[in-house]
Design a protein around this motif. Structure first.
Motif, PDB file in Angstrom:
ATOM      1  N   GLY A 198       0.819  -1.215   0.000  1.00  0.00           N
ATOM      2  CA  GLY A 198       0.000   0.000   0.000  1.00  0.00           C
ATOM      3  C   GLY A 198       0.847   1.257   0.000  1.00  0.00           C
ATOM      4  N   PHE A 199       1.927   1.243   0.784  1.00  0.00           N
ATOM      5  CA  PHE A 199       2.812   2.413   0.827  1.00  0.00           C
ATOM      6  C   PHE A 199       3.492   2.631  -0.520  1.00  0.00           C
ATOM      7  CE2 PHE A 199       7.069   4.202   1.398  1.00  0.00           C
ATOM      8  CZ  PHE A 199       6.718   5.457   1.887  1.00  0.00           C
ATOM      9  N   ILE A 200       3.973   1.567  -1.139  1.00  0.00           N
ATOM     10  CA  ILE A 200       4.629   1.696  -2.444  1.00  0.00           C
ATOM     11  C   ILE A 200       3.639   2.191  -3.491  1.00  0.00           C
ATOM     12  CG2 ILE A 200       5.706   0.378  -4.322  1.00  0.00           C
ATOM     13  CD1 ILE A 200       7.019  -1.349  -2.122  1.00  0.00           C
ATOM     14  N   THR A 201       2.426   1.660  -3.464  1.00  0.00           N
ATOM     15  CA  THR A 201       1.399   2.104  -4.418  1.00  0.00           C
ATOM     16  C   THR A 201       1.030   3.564  -4.182  1.00  0.00           C
ATOM     17  OG1 THR A 201       0.548  -0.150  -4.478  1.00  0.00           O
ATOM     18  CG2 THR A 201      -0.884   1.577  -5.345  1.00  0.00           C
ATOM     19  N   TRP A 202       0.839   3.944  -2.934  1.00  0.00           N
ATOM     20  CA  TRP A 202       0.530   5.345  -2.619  1.00  0.00           C
ATOM     21  C   TRP A 202       1.667   6.260  -3.063  1.00  0.00           C
ATOM     22  CZ3 TRP A 202       3.284   8.386   0.913  1.00  0.00           C
ATOM     23  CH2 TRP A 202       2.750   9.651   1.116  1.00  0.00           C
ATOM     24  N   SER A 203       2.906   5.851  -2.819  1.00  0.00           N
ATOM     25  CA  SER A 203       4.056   6.653  -3.207  1.00  0.00           C
ATOM     26  C   SER A 203       4.132   6.805  -4.724  1.00  0.00           C
ATOM     27  CB  SER A 203       5.335   6.003  -2.672  1.00  0.00           C
ATOM     28  OG  SER A 203       6.470   6.705  -3.090  1.00  0.00           O
TER      29      SER A 203
END
Length: 135
Positions: A10-15
């Motif tokens: 989720g963090f990688i996708t949000w970033s």
């Protein structure tokens, strides 16, 4: 473990989305995030429907998971040395055999077809060449 994987994904996708919403930026991140979400939901639903009861099943599942994880690490390491095509073929073949694939010619045939489709598909998506040995 699934929570950690989903949080990192989720963090990688949000970033990636906050950096740019262009297709070149999301060509790998978005499909992988969607696949991870689908796999996580499938695993959780399967675990809730049929919980493991014996302790031996848990131990064998852990060793199988560790073996698959170490195989994936070897696959990632091999990508830069023997190429994407050969590393993918060997990893998929081993994964099919580990999952119970039987027969002399079916696992390598499946691995070869999967590898061909993956290499050609990723080759058409990425704007830069991938290191391959055969294809």
């Amino acid at each position: 473990m699934l929570g950690i994987i989903m949080a990192i994904s989720g963090f990688i996708t949000w970033s990636a989305l906050s950096a740019s919403t262009k297709l070149n930026n999301l060509v790998v991140v978005a499909p992988v995030a969607a696949a991870l979400l689908l796999l996580t939901v499938t695993i959780v639903v399967g675990a809730l429907r049929k919980p493991m009861s014996a302790e031996t099943e848990t131990h064998s599942a852990v060793w199988g998971d560790l073996l698959l994880l170490s195989g994936f690490a070897a696959f990632c390491f091999a990508l830069t040395y023997i190429g994407f095509d050969v590393a993918t073929f060997l990893f998929v073949w081993a994964g099919v055999v580990m999952s119970g694939g039987k027969g002399l010619w079916q696992p390598p045939l499946f691995a070869a077809i999967f590898t061909l489709l993956l290499v050609k598909g990723f080759g058409s998506l990425f704007p830069y060449p991938m290191l391959t040995l055969v294809l």
